[in-house]
Design a protein around this motif. Structure first.
Motif, PDB file in Angstrom:
ATOM      1  N   TRP A  14       4.086 -15.190   1.722  1.00  0.00           N
ATOM      2  CA  TRP A  14       5.110 -14.161   1.838  1.00  0.00           C
ATOM      3  C   TRP A  14       5.687 -13.724   0.488  1.00  0.00           C
ATOM      4  N   VAL A  57       2.614  -3.711   2.111  1.00  0.00           N
ATOM      5  CA  VAL A  57       2.815  -4.386   3.395  1.00  0.00           C
ATOM      6  C   VAL A  57       2.727  -3.372   4.526  1.00  0.00           C
ATOM      7  N   LEU A 109       9.191  -3.050   5.144  1.00  0.00           N
ATOM      8  CA  LEU A 109       9.256  -4.480   5.426  1.00  0.00           C
ATOM      9  C   LEU A 109       9.979  -4.795   6.732  1.00  0.00           C
ATOM     10  N   ASN A 113       9.553  -8.183   8.856  1.00  0.00           N
ATOM     11  CA  ASN A 113      10.722  -9.059   8.946  1.00  0.00           C
ATOM     12  C   ASN A 113      11.015  -9.430  10.394  1.00  0.00           C
ATOM     13  N   ILE A 177      11.302 -12.821   3.273  1.00  0.00           N
ATOM     14  CA  ILE A 177      11.088 -11.384   3.521  1.00  0.00           C
ATOM     15  C   ILE A 177      12.408 -10.704   3.851  1.00  0.00           C
ATOM     16  N   LYS A 181      13.961  -7.703   1.690  1.00  0.00           N
ATOM     17  CA  LYS A 181      14.304  -6.421   2.309  1.00  0.00           C
ATOM     18  C   LYS A 181      15.739  -6.015   1.973  1.00  0.00           C
TER      19      LYS A 181
END
Length: 395
Positions: A14, A57, A109, A113, A177, A181
């Motif tokens: 990650w 991503v 993200l 998430n 993550i 974010k």
């Protein structure tokens, strides 16, 4: 043909910028990212070059148009690993960044998430369920030490440990993550050149933990399967010494009685198993008859039998509770009480009588023996033979 070089991959998948920095460093050594596997990352060996790597991503994957757009801007598509898509660009090309707006990148993200947080919740439930399941195995019947030292239970204990490790790792992924974010939402851009070397040992910690748990499970399971053995007890099986039925009966007319089935005499047999907490453990069953003698109640020909269950534990603190657990286990849920008998030859001695059945559990040092006898011999006779079996001598 281009040579591929395999390297143990960074386990914290990650951490995007850490991987970008690692790929850049490897390119400086002449190793260029080719693909990511489950345990290894594969690099192509070429002349050294200054490269920049960026990870995009996307849970749904990248379409051809998006890849073409990035390549037109100077970023070549390299490989994908689930939701992470890697692009590279020579440093001298000075290609513009794929993302210049942190808030827009944070939006990308959002779905990842959410998925990682959901996975975290699932692993928590999995860890709780596996822990509850094994709690039931070990404690529900009130004989945890017996369960611990017998059979395959030790290797199965590694499952909750594995689930615990997995829960922590997924939590790290989800929180990392989520933190990334939030930073992007605040307008803080990613730092693509962070020093990854300072975390070298931590990079592979989860891989080492999983490998260690896996190897332990494989070793314990293999040993337990390899050491399992059962068969008819003969004079050649010196390693399976037991409390001898013939010595308890002390009758010249006594003979062993066969109960054959599937090539085994189930009336006179042994069963051997292995556990790291009790490397030596086995059960011996003996039965016989005394011709022309009847049971005291006249119910039939006198046919005594005995079972000896023997353990030598690795740690002495397990021995006393094991003896107690064996008495609990073999009451078959009837709640029949057992008594503690004073005998200086033993560290502890338990007995339970329900004529013509007599049960004895004894402990001396690391040795534990449980005996279940059916016959009309006196309790003192059986205890005497248990003492001799444990090399404690006669009174």
């Amino acid at each position: 043909m281009t040579k591929l070089v395999r390297k143990l991959r960074l386990n914290n998948y990650w951490n995007l910028v850490e991987h970008e920095s690692w790929y850049t460093h490897m390119a400086q050594q002449g190793l260029f990212l080719k693909k990511n596997g489950v345990f290894f990352t594969y690099f192509e060996e070429r002349p050294e070059q200054q490269m920049k790597y960026r990870i995009e991503v996307s849970k749904k994957g990248l379409d051809i148009a998006q890849i073409d757009f990035y390549e037109a801007a100077g970023w070549d598509y390299v490989t994908s690993d689930k939701y992470f898509h890697v692009f590279s660009s020579p440093a001298e090309l000075n290609a513009p960044e794929i993302h210049t707006d942190p808030t827009q990148q944070a939006h990308m993200l959002k779905e990842l998430n959410r998925m990682l947080m959901f996975n975290w919740i699932l692993t928590i439930f999995g860890a709780v369920f596996s822990s509850a399941f094994f709690w039931a195995i070990f404690f529900l019947d009130g004989t945890p030490i017996r369960q611990l030292v017998q059979g395959m239970t030790t290797s199965q204990l590694l499952l909750p440990l594995f689930m615990f490790f997995l829960m922590i790792q997924v939590a790290q992924a989800a929180l990392s993550i989520r933190r990334l974010k939030k930073n992007l939402q605040r307008g803080i851009p990613l730092q693509h050149d962070i020093p990854w070397r300072k975390k070298t040992l931590k990079q592979h910690v989860w891989a080492y933990l999983y490998l260690g748990v896996g190897l332990l499970h494989l070793f314990f399971s293999s040993m337990q399967l390899y050491m399992m053995e059962r068969g008819t007890l003969t004079a050649d099986h010196h390693e399976f010494s037991a409390v001898p039925l013939v010595s308890i009966e002390n009758n010249d007319a006594f003979i062993h009685e066969e109960h054959l089935g599937n090539g085994i005499d189930y009336g006179n047999m042994y069963e051997k198993s292995w556990n790291p907490l009790a490397p030596t453990q086995y059960t011996v069953d003996e039965s016989g008859i005394v011709p022309n003698k009847l049971w005291e109640d006249g119910s039939g020909e006198y046919s005594p039998s005995i079972m000896t269950e023997y353990y030598e534990v690795s740690f002495e603190f397990l021995a006393r509770p094991l003896a107690r657990d064996l008495m609990k286990w073999y009451d078959f849920g009837d709640g029949r009480l057992y008594s503690k008998v004073a005998d200086s030859r033993f560290d502890v001695l338990y007995t339970r009588e329900d004529f013509p059945k007599l049960e004895i559990a004894a402990k001396k040092g690391k040795k534990v023996v449980y005996v279940r006898y059916y016959g009309d011999a006196r309790k003192s006779q059986v205890i005497e033979q248990v003492a001799i079996f444990l090399n404690l001598g006669s009174k």
